[in-house]
Motif scaffolding. Structure first.
Motif, PDB file in Angstrom:
ATOM      1  N   MET A  50       0.820  -1.218   0.000  1.00 43.63           N
ATOM      2  CA  MET A  50       0.000   0.000   0.000  1.00 43.63           C
ATOM      3  C   MET A  50       0.848   1.260   0.000  1.00 43.63           C
ATOM      4  O   MET A  50       0.429   2.287  -0.516  1.00 43.63           O
ATOM      5  CB  MET A  50      -0.931   0.010   1.212  1.00 43.63           C
ATOM      6  CG  MET A  50      -2.086  -0.939   1.082  1.00 43.63           C
ATOM      7  SD  MET A  50      -3.292  -0.699   2.391  1.00 43.63           S
ATOM      8  CE  MET A  50      -2.697  -1.852   3.601  1.00 43.63           C
ATOM      9  N   VAL A  51       2.032   1.195   0.594  1.00 47.08           N
ATOM     10  CA  VAL A  51       2.834   2.415   0.756  1.00 47.08           C
ATOM     11  C   VAL A  51       4.172   2.370   0.016  1.00 47.08           C
ATOM     12  O   VAL A  51       4.933   3.323   0.073  1.00 47.08           O
ATOM     13  CB  VAL A  51       3.098   2.705   2.262  1.00 47.08           C
ATOM     14  CG1 VAL A  51       1.791   2.960   2.986  1.00 47.08           C
ATOM     15  CG2 VAL A  51       3.864   1.569   2.915  1.00 47.08           C
ATOM     16  N   THR A  52       4.450   1.274  -0.691  1.00 42.42           N
ATOM     17  CA  THR A  52       5.745   1.142  -1.357  1.00 42.42           C
ATOM     18  C   THR A  52       5.926   2.187  -2.455  1.00 42.42           C
ATOM     19  O   THR A  52       4.986   2.495  -3.191  1.00 42.42           O
ATOM     20  CB  THR A  52       5.930  -0.270  -1.941  1.00 42.42           C
ATOM     21  OG1 THR A  52       7.220  -0.349  -2.542  1.00 42.42           O
ATOM     22  CG2 THR A  52       4.891  -0.599  -3.002  1.00 42.42           C
ATOM     23  N   PRO A  53       7.143   2.710  -2.587  1.00 41.10           N
ATOM     24  CA  PRO A  53       7.407   3.653  -3.680  1.00 41.10           C
ATOM     25  C   PRO A  53       7.731   2.946  -4.998  1.00 41.10           C
ATOM     26  O   PRO A  53       7.851   3.581  -6.026  1.00 41.10           O
ATOM     27  CB  PRO A  53       8.628   4.432  -3.174  1.00 41.10           C
ATOM     28  CG  PRO A  53       9.332   3.473  -2.272  1.00 41.10           C
ATOM     29  CD  PRO A  53       8.252   2.626  -1.648  1.00 41.10           C
ATOM     30  N   PHE A  54       7.857   1.622  -4.969  1.00 40.59           N
ATOM     31  CA  PHE A  54       8.259   0.866  -6.158  1.00 40.59           C
ATOM     32  C   PHE A  54       7.025   0.398  -6.922  1.00 40.59           C
ATOM     33  O   PHE A  54       6.102  -0.168  -6.328  1.00 40.59           O
ATOM     34  CB  PHE A  54       9.108  -0.341  -5.768  1.00 40.59           C
ATOM     35  CG  PHE A  54      10.284   0.015  -4.921  1.00 40.59           C
ATOM     36  CD1 PHE A  54      11.358   0.725  -5.445  1.00 40.59           C
ATOM     37  CD2 PHE A  54      10.316  -0.328  -3.579  1.00 40.59           C
ATOM     38  CE1 PHE A  54      12.430   1.072  -4.664  1.00 40.59           C
ATOM     39  CE2 PHE A  54      11.391   0.018  -2.787  1.00 40.59           C
ATOM     40  CZ  PHE A  54      12.457   0.718  -3.323  1.00 40.59           C
ATOM     41  N   PRO A  55       7.006   0.582  -8.237  1.00 35.25           N
ATOM     42  CA  PRO A  55       5.842   0.125  -9.014  1.00 35.25           C
ATOM     43  C   PRO A  55       5.814  -1.400  -9.124  1.00 35.25           C
ATOM     44  O   PRO A  55       6.858  -2.055  -9.127  1.00 35.25           O
ATOM     45  CB  PRO A  55       6.059   0.769 -10.377  1.00 35.25           C
ATOM     46  CG  PRO A  55       7.534   0.983 -10.476  1.00 35.25           C
ATOM     47  CD  PRO A  55       8.011   1.235  -9.071  1.00 35.25           C
ATOM     48  N   THR A  73       9.192   7.782  -7.953  1.00 32.37           N
ATOM     49  CA  THR A  73       8.554   7.273  -6.746  1.00 32.37           C
ATOM     50  C   THR A  73       7.038   7.301  -6.890  1.00 32.37           C
ATOM     51  O   THR A  73       6.466   8.316  -7.279  1.00 32.37           O
ATOM     52  CB  THR A  73       8.967   8.133  -5.538  1.00 32.37           C
ATOM     53  OG1 THR A  73      10.380   8.160  -5.455  1.00 32.37           O
ATOM     54  CG2 THR A  73       8.406   7.576  -4.250  1.00 32.37           C
ATOM     55  N   ALA A  74       6.414   6.187  -6.570  1.00 39.23           N
ATOM     56  CA  ALA A  74       4.951   6.128  -6.560  1.00 39.23           C
ATOM     57  C   ALA A  74       4.448   6.695  -5.235  1.00 39.23           C
ATOM     58  O   ALA A  74       5.058   6.484  -4.186  1.00 39.23           O
ATOM     59  CB  ALA A  74       4.488   4.682  -6.726  1.00 39.23           C
ATOM     60  N   ALA A  75       3.345   7.416  -5.288  1.00 35.66           N
ATOM     61  CA  ALA A  75       2.748   7.974  -4.074  1.00 35.66           C
ATOM     62  C   ALA A  75       2.125   6.847  -3.247  1.00 35.66           C
ATOM     63  O   ALA A  75       1.651   5.855  -3.810  1.00 35.66           O
ATOM     64  CB  ALA A  75       1.689   9.001  -4.439  1.00 35.66           C
TER      65      ALA A  75
END
Length: 160
Positions: A50-55, A73-75
């Motif tokens: 849910m919180v990872t910055p990796f796609p 970085t993914a939100a």
């Protein structure tokens, strides 16, 4: 009364053997521990997803990163596809570690550091072969493990 009940249950599950402390006395308890750790790892992985910055693999963001080489970085909470991917990865790592470690404990009838070292070695090989090798192998792994988990839930819900 409640605490006494928990103590008596614990004393049945975790008893002392003449050879030393052995917590798992049958293959069914080893398998149930591995399944429990798989589910526990799945929860941790889902939270991380849910919180990872990796796609997640197979997403537009992952394809863009692969083609450009630029990591964006993914939100947090932006990619729901990261949830099952990470849940399966974390769950399988914890499950494999506990299955290999506790199988060794059951075979040796001894709970010590060597079981943990064996479990680490098996888990490392599992990770390097399935999860850390190629994107294609990782996707195939996640589909097989995810499909097996879904089939197990359907079986437990409808047929058992």
């Amino acid at each position: 009364h409640h605490c006494h009940h928990l103590y008596s249950y614990a004393s049945l599950s975790f008893t002392m053997d003449p050879e030393g402390y052995v917590s798992f006395k049958s293959s069914s308890t080893v398998v149930s521990e591995a399944v429990y750790q798989f589910l526990r790892g799945g929860v941790y992985g889902a939270i991380w997803g849910m919180v990872t910055p990796f796609p997640a693999l197979g997403t537009v963001a992952a394809a863009a990163e692969a083609s450009t080489g630029i990591f964006i970085t993914a939100a947090p909470f932006s990619s729901l596809s990261s949830v099952p991917t990470n849940a399966i990865m974390f769950g399988s790592i914890l499950g494999v570690q506990r299955l290999s470690c506790k199988t060794m404990e059951l075979a040796r009838r001894r709970d010590d550091m060597w079981n943990e070292i064996f479990g680490f070695g098996v888990t490392y090989r599992y990770y390097t072969y399935f999860l850390g090798s190629t994107d294609k192998r990782l996707l195939r792994h996640n589909r097989v493990v995810g499909g097996t988990a879904v089939l197990a839930m359907i079986y437990a819900t409808l047929l058992a």
